[in-house]
Design a protein around this motif. Structure first.
Motif, PDB file in Angstrom:
ATOM      1  N   THR A 199      -3.752   1.312  -3.383  1.00  0.00           N
ATOM      2  CA  THR A 199      -3.140   0.058  -3.811  1.00  0.00           C
ATOM      3  C   THR A 199      -1.841   0.357  -4.557  1.00  0.00           C
ATOM      4  O   THR A 199      -1.533   1.506  -4.886  1.00  0.00           O
ATOM      5  CB  THR A 199      -4.086  -0.722  -4.732  1.00  0.00           C
TER       6      THR A 199
ATOM      7  N   TYR B 145       0.840  -1.200   0.000  1.00  0.00           N
ATOM      8  CA  TYR B 145       0.000   0.000   0.000  1.00  0.00           C
ATOM      9  C   TYR B 145       0.876   1.251   0.000  1.00  0.00           C
ATOM     10  O   TYR B 145       1.934   1.285   0.627  1.00  0.00           O
ATOM     11  CB  TYR B 145      -0.895   0.058   1.243  1.00  0.00           C
TER      12      TYR B 145
ATOM     13  N   TYR C 156       0.809   5.182   1.303  1.00  0.00           N
ATOM     14  CA  TYR C 156       0.185   6.109   2.236  1.00  0.00           C
ATOM     15  C   TYR C 156       0.620   7.514   1.830  1.00  0.00           C
ATOM     16  O   TYR C 156       1.811   7.835   1.875  1.00  0.00           O
ATOM     17  CB  TYR C 156       0.619   5.817   3.673  1.00  0.00           C
TER      18      TYR C 156
ATOM     19  N   ARG D 218      -4.842   5.963   1.603  1.00  0.00           N
ATOM     20  CA  ARG D 218      -4.187   4.676   1.382  1.00  0.00           C
ATOM     21  C   ARG D 218      -4.574   4.167  -0.006  1.00  0.00           C
ATOM     22  O   ARG D 218      -5.758   4.068  -0.333  1.00  0.00           O
ATOM     23  CB  ARG D 218      -4.589   3.669   2.461  1.00  0.00           C
TER      24      ARG D 218
END
Length: 404
Positions: free
Chosen positions: A58, A36, A38, A56
């Motif tokens: 992918t 992920y 951020y 967040r």
């Protein structure tokens, strides 16, 4: 040390949409276990209260969820810690004049809101850390995931980064969590005349990212590498990636790993783009000069079977190249069809344009023709067959292609 003079900067994110399109990204971090991103923004509202918004995403840049951090600061840098099954943010806290004076360690909670100045909150919600209790202004932090160290930047003067004087400390992350603040090293800095847009630590080197929006006079984006042991600058290069962006501004730098503890870890750097109300985020990475390990790629086991365990689809990163190795047959025994997709490579191993490859086939039901086949790897990572002969049997490849 990552060589910063490489002309190859493979794109990781392009035009990613964050939880808010009203403000630019300030910093970002790649968490390699869950794969992920951020991304931290200042959430500009009439009642801003130094509020941050962390999105967040992918690996492909699809928004998953977000979290608000109120009364935090500017969001100049962000760290993400994974301990066991839990994920913690390291963000600004206890702001003064819009800039943090302390750090907050906050368990990730999707779509939640946490007050980064509420010192009465339970430790299950937020804990506060001030590695330097006096004489530290405009503080921020990130994490070196390979060495599990907290990297803490502070200024001894409360002034913009171009004129800032101070230092960047390294701490053992677990010791800081336990409340022990003993610097492992400190790299002092003086006024650079450049706007700091992020920093990251990877092993023996500290990387700092500078620049202004392209629309401002004299805007140049640079990335600097310094030796932790000596403080000496060993690389200082200009970044020209994403040159066509409107309102292009460098934003954020982090370590990029294929998986936790990856010996091939490298750097990802970010840019914001788009006008106000339509902001997007993009990131690219530097290639690592060495060879990565062979990594298996998931495939449809209900449709395909490998020749043997050693012929399962695999890839390996080697500097600017991806090497591919596989041999598959169809379980149902039917003929192969042109444009049939075999498997999809992960984001880090995809080309930024379609790559044509030559593979080999077993030759069953094919006579009088070369036992070769054309494969393509599309920009979204699908290894795809292009052959109209309708042959049966296995198809294989030991090939490589540039990912630039």
């Amino acid at each position: 040390m990552i060589r910063l003079d490489s002309a190859v900067t493979p794109t990781l994110l392009s035009g990613a949409t964050l939880a808010s399109q009203g403000s630019v990204a300030q910093s970002f971090f790649w968490e390699s276990f869950d794969q992920y991103w951020y991304v931290c923004q200042r959430d500009i509202t009439p009642a801003d209260q130094d509020r941050l918004l962390v999105s967040r995403l992918t690996a492909d840049g699809v928004l998953v969820d977000s979290m608000h951090i109120e009364r935090a600061g500017h969001g100049a840098n962000i760290g993400v810690e994974r301990t066991g099954g839990a994920v913690f943010l390291w963000t600004d806290a206890l702001p003064s004049g819009g800039w943090a004076t302390g750090l907050a360690r906050i368990p990730w909670q999707k779509d939640a809101t946490v007050d980064a100045s509420d010192t009465t909150a339970p430790a299950s919600v937020v804990t506060f850390h001030r590695p330097r209790t006096t004489g530290a202004y405009r503080v921020s932090a990130t994490i070196d995931p390979n060495r599990r160290q907290l990297i803490y930047r502070w200024q001894s003067n409360d002034i913009k980064s171009e004129e800032g004087v101070g230092g960047i400390d390294r701490y053992d992350l677990d010791a800081v969590v336990a409340g022990t603040y003993t610097p492992l090293a400190t790299m002092p800095f003086t006024a650079s005349g450049r706007t700091l847009q992020g920093y990251a630590s990877l092993g023996d080197h500290l990387y700092t990212y500078y620049g202004k929006p392209d629309k401002e006079p004299g805007a140049v984006t640079t990335l600097t590498c310094s030796d932790w042991a000596t403080g000496r600058v060993v690389q200082d290069v200009t970044i020209t990636a994403f040159a066509s962006l409107s309102d292009r501004e460098p934003e954020g730098l982090c370590v990029y790993e294929n998986s936790p503890g990856d010996p091939q870890a490298t750097l990802a750097f970010g840019f914001s783009g788009g006008s106000s109300g339509a902001r997007t985020f993009q990131a690219a990475r530097y290639p690592h000069p060495g060879n990565g390990t062979w990594t298996e790629v998931p495939f449809n086991t209900a449709a395909f079977v490998p020749n043997s365990a050693s012929y399962k689809p695999q890839y390996r990163l080697s500097g600017d190249q991806v090497f591919l190795h596989f041999s598959l047959d169809q379980i149902d025994g039917k003929a192969w069809a042109s444009t049939q997709q075999l498997f999809q490579l992960p984001l880090r191993a995809r080309p930024n344009r379609t790559q044509r490859l030559v593979g080999v086939v077993s030759g069953a039901y094919v006579t009088g023709q070369p036992l070769t086949v054309r494969l393509e790897v599309t920009a979204d990572g699908w290894v795809t067959l292009y052959d109209d002969r309708g042959f049966k049997g296995w198809i294989g490849a030991d090939v490589s292609f540039w990912i630039c």
